[in-house]
Scaffold this active site. Sequence first.
Site, short mmCIF file in Angstrom:
data_model
loop_
_atom_site.label_atom_id
_atom_site.label_comp_id
_atom_site.label_asym_id
_atom_site.label_seq_id
_atom_site.Cartn_x
_atom_site.Cartn_y
_atom_site.Cartn_z
N ASP A 1 1.36 2.58 -10.41
CA ASP A 1 2.43 3.20 -11.48
C ASP A 1 2.45 4.58 -11.48
O ASP A 1 1.64 5.32 -11.97
CB ASP A 1 2.28 2.61 -13.05
CG ASP A 1 3.11 2.84 -14.07
OD1 ASP A 1 4.17 2.13 -14.02
OD2 ASP A 1 3.15 3.88 -14.52
N SER B 1 8.12 4.36 -13.06
CA SER B 1 8.12 3.13 -13.32
C SER B 1 9.32 2.53 -13.68
O SER B 1 10.06 2.45 -12.79
CB SER B 1 6.92 3.38 -14.82
OG SER B 1 6.50 1.85 -15.05
#
Length: 454
Positions: free
Chosen positions: A333, A212
């Site tokens: 993500d 991320s």
Amino acid sequence: MTVSPTLATAQQALADQSVTRMLGTRLVAFGRGSAVIELDIRPDISNQHGAVHGGIVAYAADTAIAFAGGAALGPDVVTSGLTIDYLAPARGRTLRATGTVLRAEGRRAACRCELHAVDDDGSAILVAVAQGTIIAPPPAPAPAAKARTGRRGPTIQEVLTERRRSGSNDDGATVALVIEGGGMRGIVSAAMAAAIEEEGFLDAVDMIVGTSAGAVNATAVAVGAAGPMADSYAEIFSSPEFIDVRRFVRGRPVIDGPLLVQRVDELFGFGALAGTAQAEKLVMVATDVATGRAEALTGFTDRDDLVGCLHASGLLPLLAGDPVELRGRRWLDGGIVEAVPIVTAAARGATHAIVLATRPPGTQPAYGAADVVVERYLRRLNPELAAAYRGRPHRYRETLQQVRDGWSHGLSTLCMAPRIDDPLPGRLERDQTALRAARDAAAAVARTVLKELR
């Protein structure tokens, strides 16, 4: 295995097993010839049908009867035989194995285990039964050196110190810099990475792994821009141009991911990294929508591919829009499955890791009303994504504790994490003062840790 008739010491014995740390196994009851172990049901221990793999079910049975037998026979027991009958697919939230001793005589115990899959509402389905024999063999003397030290090899601290002294990484170890993200909380790991860069420890790193916002920070480290990246969270990316919760009511993503990765590329020249030797060190972690598993993104072919991987790794579900389509697959993500990408580092061959966390040890992500909405969204995409998201808080806490203890998934680890009273921004934080305070506190933590290595 070494146990004693207390739950705490039995739990420590279980925690000393590397497979326990890998799977997150928990001993929740122990004593009087019985033991109960649990582990979270999640995609990375499931088969193609979404049920816990039979080998993992058998492992849970073996562990439960071993501890039950140990409660009856004493320390240092082993399994001499095990049979298992599978009755139903193990789906739900938790796999619970209850081992009981049927008969104990001398150094041998006959045991039984029932395994249940427990759902969110507490309902339980019997999925397997097992029988096994546990024995307590005569203790064999351990080699003197191993008995004295109990060492697994050089620690990360020893490897870093020697590499700094010799100027050489030719020691057979592979040191990974593992970087957590967390949206705007990524300013914490960015500041820690900047301190590592400033103190001259990056030459001792062989691999840079990020999830991320941690993937953005990892790329900044790879191009030598960790310091400016840390500053940019407060000075540039706190603007409503990149994050604006008001967009949600208009049906638009709160986070403008494409604009964000475009801007970091413009500011720091990330795209130029593709195809270079330095790019070979870089690993980004994203979640494959189709499989519900965390995957390592490497081998960046060009600028568009590298920037696309950054976008994929950091696409927070719902908040940042629909999954990214890249390399013939759809991505979300990486933190859904692996917020602290230590497992990916181990799978890529790391032996030691410096881990940059963005929450204090002993804490975990909250799970509130907004997370329920995200979980429902993920379930529509793939039920395994929803299961992974639901189990994220517990996995995070367990992983961070292992890292803090110095050993996680077969790696010797050095943890840099905020202190419990340090300022901690939210993942959508836009208050520049709060972000700067978090940056400065994180940098201070990192310098304190690095000072001990010198």
